[in-house]
Design a protein around this motif. Structure first.
Motif, PDB file in Angstrom:
ATOM      1  N   TYR A   1      17.164  40.958  60.048  1.00  0.00           N
ATOM      2  CA  TYR A   1      17.048  40.384  61.386  1.00  0.00           C
ATOM      3  C   TYR A   1      17.426  38.906  61.324  1.00  0.00           C
ATOM      4  CZ  TYR A   1      12.412  39.304  59.420  1.00  0.00           C
ATOM      5  OH  TYR A   1      11.375  38.904  58.607  1.00  0.00           O
ATOM      6  N   PRO A   2      17.741  38.294  62.474  1.00  0.00           N
ATOM      7  CA  PRO A   2      18.119  36.876  62.472  1.00  0.00           C
ATOM      8  C   PRO A   2      16.956  35.980  62.048  1.00  0.00           C
ATOM      9  CG  PRO A   2      18.830  37.951  64.495  1.00  0.00           C
ATOM     10  CD  PRO A   2      17.913  38.913  63.796  1.00  0.00           C
ATOM     11  N   THR A   3      17.301  34.813  61.556  1.00  0.00           N
ATOM     12  CA  THR A   3      16.284  33.830  61.185  1.00  0.00           C
ATOM     13  C   THR A   3      15.629  33.249  62.426  1.00  0.00           C
ATOM     14  OG1 THR A   3      17.501  33.323  59.163  1.00  0.00           O
ATOM     15  CG2 THR A   3      15.911  31.684  59.891  1.00  0.00           C
ATOM     16  N   PHE A   4      16.349  33.166  63.529  1.00  0.00           N
ATOM     17  CA  PHE A   4      15.778  32.728  64.802  1.00  0.00           C
ATOM     18  C   PHE A   4      14.935  33.846  65.399  1.00  0.00           C
ATOM     19  CE2 PHE A   4      15.942  32.444  69.440  1.00  0.00           C
ATOM     20  CZ  PHE A   4      15.475  31.147  69.640  1.00  0.00           C
ATOM     21  N   ASP A   5      13.745  33.499  65.876  1.00  0.00           N
ATOM     22  CA  ASP A   5      12.830  34.451  66.522  1.00  0.00           C
ATOM     23  C   ASP A   5      12.523  35.648  65.622  1.00  0.00           C
ATOM     24  OD1 ASP A   5      11.155  35.461  68.436  1.00  0.00           O
ATOM     25  OD2 ASP A   5      12.761  36.272  69.708  1.00  0.00           O
ATOM     26  N   PRO A   6      12.034  35.396  64.407  1.00  0.00           N
ATOM     27  CA  PRO A   6      11.787  36.502  63.470  1.00  0.00           C
ATOM     28  C   PRO A   6      10.579  37.332  63.891  1.00  0.00           C
ATOM     29  CG  PRO A   6      10.921  34.455  62.572  1.00  0.00           C
ATOM     30  CD  PRO A   6      11.641  34.085  63.843  1.00  0.00           C
ATOM     31  N   PRO A   7      10.609  38.636  63.662  1.00  0.00           N
ATOM     32  CA  PRO A   7       9.430  39.460  63.972  1.00  0.00           C
ATOM     33  C   PRO A   7       8.245  39.131  63.075  1.00  0.00           C
ATOM     34  CG  PRO A   7      11.099  40.762  62.834  1.00  0.00           C
ATOM     35  CD  PRO A   7      11.732  39.449  63.169  1.00  0.00           C
ATOM     36  N   GLU A   8       8.510  38.610  61.875  1.00  0.00           N
ATOM     37  CA  GLU A   8       7.459  38.126  60.987  1.00  0.00           C
ATOM     38  C   GLU A   8       7.630  36.607  60.881  1.00  0.00           C
ATOM     39  OE1 GLU A   8       7.121  40.673  57.287  1.00  0.00           O
ATOM     40  OE2 GLU A   8       9.048  41.337  58.093  1.00  0.00           O
TER      41      GLU A   8
ATOM     42  N   GLY B   1      11.436  35.537  52.673  1.00  0.00           N
ATOM     43  CA  GLY B   1      12.852  35.676  52.388  1.00  0.00           C
ATOM     44  C   GLY B   1      13.737  35.167  53.504  1.00  0.00           C
ATOM     45  N   ASN B   2      13.489  35.613  54.732  1.00  0.00           N
ATOM     46  CA  ASN B   2      14.394  35.321  55.837  1.00  0.00           C
ATOM     47  C   ASN B   2      14.175  33.945  56.442  1.00  0.00           C
ATOM     48  OD1 ASN B   2      16.198  35.573  58.028  1.00  0.00           O
ATOM     49  ND2 ASN B   2      15.799  37.750  58.174  1.00  0.00           N
ATOM     50  N   VAL B   3      12.924  33.533  56.600  1.00  0.00           N
ATOM     51  CA  VAL B   3      12.629  32.256  57.258  1.00  0.00           C
ATOM     52  C   VAL B   3      12.667  31.107  56.261  1.00  0.00           C
ATOM     53  CG1 VAL B   3      10.875  30.956  58.520  1.00  0.00           C
ATOM     54  CG2 VAL B   3      11.288  33.367  59.082  1.00  0.00           C
ATOM     55  N   TYR B   4      11.935  31.239  55.177  1.00  0.00           N
ATOM     56  CA  TYR B   4      11.829  30.149  54.211  1.00  0.00           C
ATOM     57  C   TYR B   4      13.119  30.007  53.390  1.00  0.00           C
ATOM     58  CZ  TYR B   4       6.693  29.981  54.851  1.00  0.00           C
ATOM     59  OH  TYR B   4       5.425  29.842  55.346  1.00  0.00           O
TER      60      TYR B   4
ATOM     61  N   THR C   1       8.192  18.753  65.036  1.00  0.00           N
ATOM     62  CA  THR C   1       7.594  20.093  65.052  1.00  0.00           C
ATOM     63  C   THR C   1       8.454  21.042  65.876  1.00  0.00           C
ATOM     64  OG1 THR C   1       5.419  19.021  64.998  1.00  0.00           O
ATOM     65  CG2 THR C   1       5.463  21.362  65.550  1.00  0.00           C
ATOM     66  N   HIS C   2       8.602  22.272  65.385  1.00  0.00           N
ATOM     67  CA  HIS C   2       9.329  23.275  66.177  1.00  0.00           C
ATOM     68  C   HIS C   2       8.651  23.457  67.530  1.00  0.00           C
ATOM     69  CE1 HIS C   2       6.075  26.013  65.207  1.00  0.00           C
ATOM     70  NE2 HIS C   2       6.370  25.991  63.911  1.00  0.00           N
ATOM     71  N   VAL C   3       9.464  23.627  68.560  1.00  0.00           N
ATOM     72  CA  VAL C   3       8.930  23.717  69.911  1.00  0.00           C
ATOM     73  C   VAL C   3       8.207  25.038  70.140  1.00  0.00           C
ATOM     74  CG1 VAL C   3      10.983  24.712  71.005  1.00  0.00           C
ATOM     75  CG2 VAL C   3       9.499  23.186  72.331  1.00  0.00           C
ATOM     76  N   ASP C   4       8.578  26.055  69.386  1.00  0.00           N
ATOM     77  CA  ASP C   4       7.888  27.343  69.420  1.00  0.00           C
ATOM     78  C   ASP C   4       8.157  28.041  68.096  1.00  0.00           C
ATOM     79  OD1 ASP C   4      10.425  28.694  69.598  1.00  0.00           O
ATOM     80  OD2 ASP C   4      10.415  28.370  71.759  1.00  0.00           O
ATOM     81  N   PHE C   5       7.466  29.139  67.859  1.00  0.00           N
ATOM     82  CA  PHE C   5       7.556  29.780  66.553  1.00  0.00           C
ATOM     83  C   PHE C   5       8.832  30.601  66.377  1.00  0.00           C
ATOM     84  CE2 PHE C   5       3.034  28.763  66.705  1.00  0.00           C
ATOM     85  CZ  PHE C   5       2.874  28.195  65.450  1.00  0.00           C
ATOM     86  N   ARG C   6       9.642  30.711  67.423  1.00  0.00           N
ATOM     87  CA  ARG C   6      10.971  31.285  67.223  1.00  0.00           C
ATOM     88  C   ARG C   6      11.820  30.382  66.325  1.00  0.00           C
ATOM     89  NH1 ARG C   6      13.381  32.116  73.021  1.00  0.00           N
ATOM     90  NH2 ARG C   6      12.673  29.948  73.131  1.00  0.00           N
TER      91      ARG C   6
END
Length: 656
Positions: free
Chosen positions: A385-392, A397-400, A334-339
């Motif tokens: 914006y970067p895929t790391f620490d996304p505002p959404e 598009g950017n994360v998935y 699991t990711h350690v945080d949502f960033r």
């Protein structure tokens, strides 16, 4: 310029795959303040136990919660839990009432005795869920709103605090798991994380379902549902020999059609569990239940108990395989945080594409990946914006989609390029799984594991593709010179990547040179912008194909050829294409010397001529051509990737 011999390039490609040298020190991995995996706060949650009484007549319920915590301080005397819109009646420790307060969003508890570091204690919390609070995290509806009374929880990413007291962050997994003991009227059934140990029939006309899941679990992956369920099951034999029940909970009228809709589930489990792919399924059960009320997503990967949209009851292999893959990537690790959420969602999208490729063939895999690229490009045009620490957090598009392409490019970079034959990339994935099994991870952890397995330095790759925004926009020009019996091909690879993107993406770019007796696949390794390289062939290429197998997430190729030419590539040029990739009506901006009527040819990815459009450059050497995305017979062609070529000229620019 660097000089690359044909022989050495082919050896490097065929035996090792693309193995770039490390770019200069300025592009090493950025150091981000990521959380250390597992708990970094004053206590560590070890286990949750929730005894919940559900009347199934309104949104109310009463809960006796037991939370086991371990002190991370020399003398823990107070601690807080996330706790929103709930009413706490009392808190006890070993029968002794404890002082508590409920400041905004929290349940703050004072211990009667300090808890030494490393010691554990059980805190009993008695609370209620009122009928009047907004539906967040916990959802309830009854007829006539829906067919049967239905209660369910879905608290991703941080809404489980609305239905029980918890530490609602993914970094602190309850390492001893969760127990969910659900009491409902005896005409209802329940499902939850883990397996049901037993069902107790009570004298007051209720039943209690005793669910137990002993594996470490992040708070947002906790769930239960209660309704009039009909259940059916399958059995999966894991690659380690264990027997895994696969359980489905549906309304009675949906059960029959779900058999057809879920017909590939065992095949999905077998595919992912292959010892050459992800390895054995990591839990004691897999289950699915529709979110019959208040569920807006396609699916939610609650640990061992995926919640799906009702539209998937009749089938939806892409989404079903996506959610199943989360049992490895998101739940077990699991990711350690949502960033770092791309470590869950990007992995799952790439998993779904690989499974559908297994089911439907390589071309279908490529089609899905192209679609995911299109979704990323569309989003990037709107908000970069970067895929790391996304505002959404859950931006598709950017994360998935970009996250899936990062996986695809990393696979290429490591030389694991044979479809249907998992290699070193998937070995790295299994090592990553073994290293952080049932724990929490960051992007830096993931990078480090791939470096250890492959021997590559990959900090630059994650810096450019995860910690920075955008994608490469290439322009590739080339010309040829005859030198004795050989031909020198000079390539000039430029990048104009836009704001917030790296000036140079150092990703190796595969290029295929084609001609009479020539079919050579080589890699251009960008070190500068532009990158100028020389290749030597025994015959002169008549065309090149950039990234023929579609390994790189890029856009805007331009190639030109000028026989026996030196210096700049002659005109004409395609200045721009919009929108790119092709969707709707396209506009081509052209430049060059004023000329008589010429032709713009449109080709599909297979090299088939789709449409020829006449054009004439004005006295200023500019013009625009519009294409309504129809072929020569007037039929519409689908959105996607096409190639445009200008004819006739000595130089032959091609743009993607």
């Amino acid at each position: 310029m660097s000089f690359l011999s044909l022989f050495l390039c082919i050896i490097a490609w065929s035996n090792l795959g693309p193995r770039p040298v490390m770019p200069d020190e300025s592009v090493r991995l950025l150091h981000h303040n990521t959380f250390v995996a597992e708990s970094t706060h004053s206590y560590n949650v070890r286990q949750y136990r929730l005894d919940i009484n559900l009347p199934m007549t309104d949104k109310t319920y009463a809960c006796h919660e037991q939370i086991t915590i371990m002190s991370e301080l020399p003398a823990l005397d107070t601690f807080s839990l996330n706790f929103v819109n709930l009413v706490c009646d009392s808190v006890k420790r070993e029968g002794t009432p404890l002082t508590f307060t409920t400041p905004a969003g929290l349940l703050h508890i004072e211990l009667d005795e300090t808890l030494p570091q490393g010691d554990s204690t059980i805190i009993h919390i008695f609370f209620r869920h009122p009928d009047t609070v907004p539906e967040i995290g916990y959802y309830f509806a009854k007829p006539p709103t829906i067919h049967y009374a239905h209660a369910m929880t879905c608290g991703c990413p941080e809404e489980n605090r609305y239905w029980f007291a918890c530490f609602d962050e993914p970094m602190d997994k309850a390492e001893q798991g969760i127990m969910l003991n659900l009491t409902v009227p005896d005409t209802f059934q329940t499902c939850a994380n883990g397996l049901c140990d037993s069902v107790t029939t009570n004298q007051d006309g209720t039943k209690t379902y005793w669910w137990r899941h002993p594996y470490p679990i992040a708070t947002y992956l906790t769930t239960f549902s209660a309704s009039r369920f009909a259940t059916w099951s399958d059995t999966f034999v894991n690659t380690n020999g264990d027997t895994i029940p696969v359980l489905y909970f549906l309304w009675p009228e949906d059960s029959a059609r779900s058999h057809q809709g879920f017909r590939h589930m065992l095949d999905m489990m077998e595919f992912y569990s292959d010892t050459a792919f992800y390895g054995p399924y990591p839990f004691e059960k897999y289950g699915m239940v529709p979110g019959y009320y208040g569920f807006p997503w396609g699916g939610m990967e609650h640990q061992t108990m995926t919640m799906i949209h009702t539209s998937l009851i009749s089938g939806g292999d892409v989404t079903l395989s996506h959610e199943l893959s989360h049992m490895w990537w998101g739940d077990m690790v699991t990711h350690v945080d949502f960033r770092n959420v791309w470590l869950n969602e990007g992995f799952a999208v790439y998993s779904e594409c690989n499974y559908m490729g297994h089911l439907c063939g390589q071309n279908y895999f490529k089609s899905l990946m192209n679609n995911r690229a299109y979704n990323f490009f569309a989003q990037d045009r709107i908000n970069r914006y970067p895929t790391f620490d996304p505002p959404e957090i859950y931006n598709y598009g950017n994360v998935y989609c970009k996250g899936a392409w990062v996986q695809h490019m990393l696979r290429f970079l490591e030389g694991d390029t044979v479809f249907g034959h998992p290699g070193i990339f998937f070995r790295s994935m299994r090592t990553y799984a073994d290293s952080f099994k049932y724990g929490s991870v960051s992007t830096d952890d993931y990078c480090r594991i791939h470096e250890q397995v492959t021997g590559l330095e990959l900090g630059w790759f994650f810096n450019e593709w995860i910690y920075q925004a955008g994608f490469p926009r290439y322009s590739l020009d080339w010309n040829s010179e005859q030198t004795g019996d050989s031909w020198r091909i000079i390539t000039r690879l430029g990048q104009d990547n836009g704001q917030q993107a790296p000036e140079i993406f150092h990703m190796p770019l595969p290029v295929k040179f084609c001609g009479l007796g020539l079919d050579s696949l080589l890699c251009i390794q960008p070190h500068t912008n532009p990158e100028i390289d020389t290749f030597v062939f025994s015959t002169c290429p008549d065309s090149i194909v950039v990234d023929p197998d579609n390994w790189i997430l890029d856009s805007c190729y331009m190639t030109g050829i000028a026989e026996n030419a030196k210096g700049p590539i002659p005109e004409p040029r395609i200045l721009s294409i919009a929108p790119n990739p092709a969707s709707g009506c396209l506009k081509f901006q052209l430049s060059g010397k004023p000329s008589s009527q010429q032709q713009l040819q449109i080709y599909d990815r297979l090299g088939r001529l789709i449409r020829t459009l006449p054009y004439r450059l004005t006295s200023h050497g500019r013009n625009s051509v519009h294409w309504n995305r129809t072929d020569s017979t007037g039929r519409n062609v689908p959105a996607g990737i096409y190639f445009a070529r200008l004819l006739p000229e000595m130089s032959t620019p091609v743009k993607k």
